[in-house]
Design an enzyme around this catalytic site. Sequence first.
Site, PDB file in Angstrom:
ATOM      1  CD  GLU A 110      -5.271   3.295  12.418  1.00 17.27           C
ATOM      2  OE1 GLU A 110      -4.353   2.486  12.647  1.00 17.27           O
ATOM      3  OE2 GLU A 110      -5.445   3.813  11.312  1.00 17.27           O
TER       4      GLU A 110
ATOM      5  CD1 TRP B  67       1.036  -3.696  12.549  1.00 14.59           C
ATOM      6  CD2 TRP B  67       2.863  -3.121  13.710  1.00 14.59           C
ATOM      7  NE1 TRP B  67       0.655  -2.775  13.506  1.00 14.59           N
ATOM      8  CE2 TRP B  67       1.750  -2.400  14.224  1.00 14.59           C
ATOM      9  CE3 TRP B  67       4.120  -2.924  14.296  1.00 14.59           C
ATOM     10  CZ2 TRP B  67       1.864  -1.503  15.281  1.00 14.59           C
ATOM     11  CZ3 TRP B  67       4.230  -2.033  15.349  1.00 14.59           C
ATOM     12  CH2 TRP B  67       3.115  -1.338  15.827  1.00 14.59           C
TER      13      TRP B  67
ATOM     14  NE  ARG C 168      -0.611  -0.198   4.958  1.00 15.73           N
ATOM     15  CZ  ARG C 168      -1.220  -0.222   6.136  1.00 15.73           C
ATOM     16  NH1 ARG C 168      -2.532  -0.152   6.204  1.00 15.73           N
ATOM     17  NH2 ARG C 168      -0.528  -0.318   7.247  1.00 15.73           N
TER      18      ARG C 168
ATOM     19  CG  ASN D  23      -4.534   5.433   6.987  1.00 17.17           C
ATOM     20  OD1 ASN D  23      -5.399   5.782   7.780  1.00 17.17           O
ATOM     21  ND2 ASN D  23      -3.715   4.427   7.241  1.00 17.17           N
ATOM     22  CD  GLU D  24      -0.727   4.748  10.521  1.00 13.28           C
ATOM     23  OE1 GLU D  24      -0.046   3.957   9.859  1.00 13.28           O
ATOM     24  OE2 GLU D  24      -1.016   4.566  11.710  1.00 13.28           O
TER      25      GLU D  24
ATOM     26  CD  GLU E 273      -3.383  -4.156   8.549  1.00 11.91           C
ATOM     27  OE1 GLU E 273      -4.444  -3.797   8.022  1.00 11.91           O
ATOM     28  OE2 GLU E 273      -2.577  -3.385   9.080  1.00 11.91           O
ATOM     29  CE  LYS E 274      -3.806 -15.158   6.884  1.00 13.49           C
ATOM     30  NZ  LYS E 274      -2.734 -14.423   6.179  1.00 13.49           N
ATOM     31  CG  PHE E 275      -2.605 -13.856  11.896  1.00 13.11           C
ATOM     32  CD1 PHE E 275      -3.629 -14.787  12.052  1.00 13.11           C
ATOM     33  CD2 PHE E 275      -1.632 -14.097  10.940  1.00 13.11           C
ATOM     34  CE1 PHE E 275      -3.681 -15.946  11.280  1.00 13.11           C
ATOM     35  CE2 PHE E 275      -1.675 -15.243  10.162  1.00 13.11           C
ATOM     36  CZ  PHE E 275      -2.709 -16.170  10.329  1.00 13.11           C
ATOM     37  CG  HIS E 276      -3.992  -5.711  13.638  1.00 13.29           C
ATOM     38  ND1 HIS E 276      -4.885  -5.148  14.531  1.00 13.29           N
ATOM     39  CD2 HIS E 276      -2.950  -4.850  13.560  1.00 13.29           C
ATOM     40  CE1 HIS E 276      -4.391  -3.994  14.951  1.00 13.29           C
ATOM     41  NE2 HIS E 276      -3.218  -3.794  14.381  1.00 13.29           N
TER      42      HIS E 276
HETATM   43  C1  GLA Z   1      -1.894   1.602  10.907  1.00 12.97           C
HETATM   44  C2  GLA Z   1      -2.812   1.794   9.706  1.00 12.97           C
HETATM   45  C3  GLA Z   1      -3.954   0.830   9.679  1.00 12.97           C
HETATM   46  C4  GLA Z   1      -3.518  -0.559  10.096  1.00 12.97           C
HETATM   47  C5  GLA Z   1      -2.865  -0.483  11.458  1.00 12.97           C
HETATM   48  C6  GLA Z   1      -2.468  -1.829  12.001  1.00 12.97           C
HETATM   49  O1  GLA Z   1      -2.247   2.330  11.980  1.00 12.97           O
HETATM   50  O2  GLA Z   1      -3.319   3.097   9.636  1.00 12.97           O
HETATM   51  O3  GLA Z   1      -4.472   0.814   8.366  1.00 12.97           O
HETATM   52  O4  GLA Z   1      -2.631  -1.065   9.152  1.00 12.97           O
HETATM   53  O5  GLA Z   1      -1.718   0.296  11.346  1.00 12.97           O
HETATM   54  O6  GLA Z   1      -1.857  -1.730  13.263  1.00 12.97           O
END
Ligand code: GLA
Length: 700
Positions: free
Chosen positions: A311, A319, A116, A154-155, A359-362
């Site tokens: 978040e 991660w 991404r 985003n971020e 992120e399936k394990f998040h």
């Molecule tokens: C970041 C991103 C999210 C997600 C989280 C996972 O904060 O903005 O899209 O990937 O990390 O911790």
Amino acid sequence: MTTASPRSIRLDALAYGGDYNPDQWPEEVWLEDARLMVEAGVNIVTLPVFSWPLLEPREGEYDFAGLDRVIDLLWSHGIRIDLATATATPPAWLIREHPEVLPHNVDGVRLEFGSRQSYCPSSPVFRDAALRLTRTLAERYGEHPALALWHVSNEYGDHVSRCWCPVSAVHFRRWLGARYGSIDALNAAWGTSCWGQHYLDFEQIEPPRTATGPINPAQQLDFERFSSDALLELFQSEIDVLREVTPEIAVTTNFMSLFRELDYWDFADAEDLVTDDAYPDPADPNAHVGAALNYGLMRSLKDGRPWLLLEQAPSAVSWRDVNVPKAPGQMRLGSMQALAHGSDGVMFFQWRQAKFGPEKFHSAMLGHRGEDSRSFQETKALGAELKKLAAIKDTRVRASVALVADWDSWWGLSAPDSLPSLRLNWLTEARAWHAAAFALGQPVDVSRAGGPYGSHSVLLVPNLYAVTVEQADALAAFVAGGGQLVVGPFSGVVDHSEQVHDGGAPGPLRDLLGVEVDEWWPLADGEKRSVTLGAALVAATHDVRVWSEWLVVADGTEVLASFADGDLAGRAAVTRRSHGSGAAWYLGAGLDDDGMRAVLARVFADAGLSVPSPDAASTTLEVVTRTDGTTDFTFLLNHGRESVSVPGIADGTDLLSGGDAADGITLDGFGVAVVAHPVSALSPSSSPSLPSASDSEAAL
Ligand code: GLA
């Protein structure tokens, strides 16, 4: 005290919710999601952060049918939207048609599509496409009653914060042209007479890619500034579109706590609401200390106004090398800590745990096991508790201490290969200084180097490697006004072009601090050195961390600690120079944790703050107060696993338990109380003293 900004999030309660990715689920699941969100007390979700390829499947062809339905469904359940402009990840069609959109790394290697954020911040092609989508979204949803906030991209800087591609090179040259006006001015500022770097024209300049050897630090520093500015320009260009189409709707982008790559002072100036993504590691027993500093920055970026935790993870992330879950109570505690530090809500990544993808394990608010999952049960419980805290919305955190965060110094101190030592790290120092203040019971705000410093009585400057005369003057005025200023080693070294100040460090801070640095004496790896604090502090000998200096002390400057051994034995290590009722302290060495606490305990006492003795300091119980000017809301946060008894607060009621707080409160391990009490019950200018870890009955 009212704190509403001209443009605020459209929500009259504390925000509760998370990222929602309905694209990843069949529509029948959406209805269940909406029902469970209501059950959990969710009032806002963030979407559609990564949906560009679905919203615009081909250039100029839009499909908003799914987004229309999901927004209407959520709104019919009373849930509002933090609407993302969906520009964080360009679709494959854009990349394939315009591969020049892809960023290049420092070696000039193109980073391919497949993850991404695959875009070059300077790409006009990317920017035009992103702005088209932003405008289309704003025109379509600007009037929707569910729209509470714009979430741009985003971020910024996550994954790609710097780009060395040819497009970035052109942008870098343009940026340099605007900064310096002429190539002669750039040559002078960059000191290009060193190592034959002279330029005849801006066209000859490249971004600092991997080269034969050390790169000109001034070029490196300008590239850091430029890279932060390039993303800021992109952010600003989306904001301009949103302000034009929806002038009433507040704008944010989610920050990543203390993030080296972007100067968040500038980013915060551009937006309406500061939001942060916070992921303290549950495996680190001191993660809450670092979190407190991050949150101090977030509230300070807009002068103490409430911010929003946009978040956090309900439990484990996905991660880290090892992703440890949060213990029962830890998510609640971390959420309450963010509220204590000025967040007007608690949000998560993400609502429903993914079935596929990286992120399936998040963890998520709704775990793979659905309603029965521990995370959903905890989510529901927290949602119910937030309703009891409605009164804290728009209140402000009391803090008498501020720490200076300066991105120029941070960047300068991370030049890879031209410093006395690579072991002096800005963030490590900031965290160590903050940790000492935390242990002494002081919530810490964050300040720009040049002010304004608000009503703080203590200013901590762990490092200010790069300083201008104007910043030095502002710090001197703070001390002249009666403030206690504490400056750490390797400060006042260079100006904003990476040129050493005449006469050496601490440059324009010399008269204020009353010291001169003759030489830096960084510690070799494994080398030991120690410092003896004198009777004015708590007399004891402490280890030196990383750095020491050969100081020359001016007449009238007190020496409060000296090196105990080695070639610096007997020379000054900690000094203090009085200026009326204020004082300027200088630390010519990195002190260990106990040494740092001993120094700050004296500084805080001199500032009239109430602090425990350094050996009673503790990082387990945290006390932070928000206030509306009439009622204080004192958060008591037990970060330890053992229970702690805290003495009573007169006329206090614990908003969470409903219990009377006048006779004392026992906090279980990871326990929290939020005591509402009249302002007069505790001194408005200081936090209550902390009991020591072992003394569970000490008085507040
Ligand atoms: C970041 C991103 C999210 C997600 C989280 C996972 O904060 O903005 O899209 O990937 O990390 O911790």
